[in-house]
Scaffold this active site. Structure first.
Site: not given
Ligand code: TYM
Length: 341
Positions: A112, A197, A200
């Site tokens: 990023k 990937k 969003k």
């Molecule tokens: P985020 O918001 O990017 O994504 C949320 C969840 O969706 C999963 N995910 C995917 N899984 C499969 N294929 C994809 N293309 C895909 N895109 C997203 C992510 O792996 C995630 O599980 N840093 C985290 C948010 C966060 C978090 C936490 C998660 C903040 N604090 C504590 C767990 C525990 C994030 O950016 O997820």
């Protein structure tokens, strides 16, 4: 009982990747089998250039979609991160345990930050320290398990390292968590760029299926997915990333096995058609419930208010313990103040 914690960042409209990689497992399994806590992590939504009104809108929409996807506030806790101060309180303490080298090694930061620099933008300090806040999210709740997609596994690993290091130096305080990944679709790829990937926060495009895309839009996006040279439907992540991505999506939507699904599809066209219909069917109930919930915003607000109350009560004792353990002087309690007067 096992404590599960996970979160989702309101940096864009939620995607099929979020749903298949994480949300569906939370609703179908975790909330029934564990003491489960789910959070819209809005503080994480400010690590890159953001618009305040959009962040608020996406936070509300994210919460509504979690409920639409089947999270039941009677079974689990759903709340917004910034409503519970313990996340930020613990994050600073963990910054005093983590090293800058650890932060700079994180894949997501490297990717990023490079992208921001190419765009000529500056990189916010919070983008670098973000994994520490994520560790605080997890450790504050004493989570045993963190159900996430594959892209978050490294961040959960960091949370483990920080928990172990803190416990060794300052006494046992934190549960050491572990990531749990779905059997298939742990990394749903962009339909137009099957080696990246489906994210969003990326610029919106035909390669991303959003949870609120109309059925015809979903069909169009899947039918136009980039496939690979060759004609046979083969499950091969390296050699056939486009076809393999469709097989994984189809398997995740139907509960099947990607290799067996490869055997029963004779052409890319047939595979795309089945995948498109399977995605439309998976999204249908989520979209219907989302529509109902949008007509009742008071309900969603009440869920979040109650969720934050429950979350505060869970996180506060652990964060207080961490403050004491690391050497911070506890504030003088009320009765002592009164006695001194
Ligand atoms: P985020 O918001 O990017 O994504 C949320 C969840 O969706 C999963 N995910 C995917 N899984 C499969 N294929 C994809 N293309 C895909 N895109 C997203 C992510 O792996 C995630 O599980 N840093 C985290 C948010 C966060 C978090 C936490 C998660 C903040 N604090 C504590 C767990 C525990 C994030 O950016 O997820």
């Amino acid at each position: 009982m096992t404590r599960v914690f996970s979160g989702i960042k309101p940096t864009g409209h939620l995607t099929l990747g979020n749903y298949l990689g994480a949300m569906r497992q939370w609703a179908a399994v975790d909330q029934h089998q564990a003491d489960a806590v789910f959070c819209i992590v809005d503080l994480h939504g400010m690590t890159v250039d953001h618009d305040p009104a959009r962040l608020r809108r996406l936070t509300r929409q994210g919460a509504t979609l979690l409920l639409a996807a089947g999270l039941d506030p009677e079974l689990c806790t759903v709340f917004v991160q910034s409503h519970v101060d313990e996340h930020a309180r613990l994050s600073y303490v963990l910054e005093c345990v983590a090293t800058d080298g650890e932060m700079r090694r994180m894949f997501q930061y490297k990717e990023k930050a490079a992208r921001e620099r190419v765009r000529g933008g500056s990189v916010r300090l919070s983008l670098l320290t973000y994994p520490v806040l994520m560790a605080a999210d997890i450790l504050a709740y004493g989570a045993d398990e963190v159900p996430v997609g594959d892209d978050q596994a490294q961040h959960v690993e960091l949370a483990r390292d920080l928990a172990v290091r803190f416990n060794q130096r300052y006494g046992h305080t934190f549960v050491v968590p572990k990531a749990t990944l779905p059997r298939v679709a742990a990394r749903v790829m962009n339909l137009q760029e099957p080696t990246s990937k489906m994210g969003k926060s990326d610029d919106s495009g035909p390669g991303i299926v959003y949870l609120l895309d109309e059925p015809d839009v979903v069909r169009k996006k899947v039918m136009r997915a980039v496939t690979d040279s060759g004609r046979e439907v083969v499950y091969d992540r390296e050699g056939r990333p486009g076809v393999t991505n469709l097989l994984e999506i189809l398997a995740a939507c139907t509960g099947g096995n990607p290799e067996s699904l490869a055997d029963v599809h004779q052409s890319y066209g047939a595979l795309k058609k089945d995948t498109a219909e399977a995605v439309v069917e998976v999204l249908r109930p989520v979209q219907a419930r989302h529509k109902e919930l949008c007509a009742d915003p008071g309900y969603v607000e009440e869920v979040l208010r109650h969720g934050a109350e429950k979350a505060r009560a869970m996180a506060r004792p652990t964060v207080d313990t961490a403050y004491r353990a690391i050497g911070l002087l506890p504030p003088v309690a009320e009765p002592a103040l009164n006695a001194a007067r």
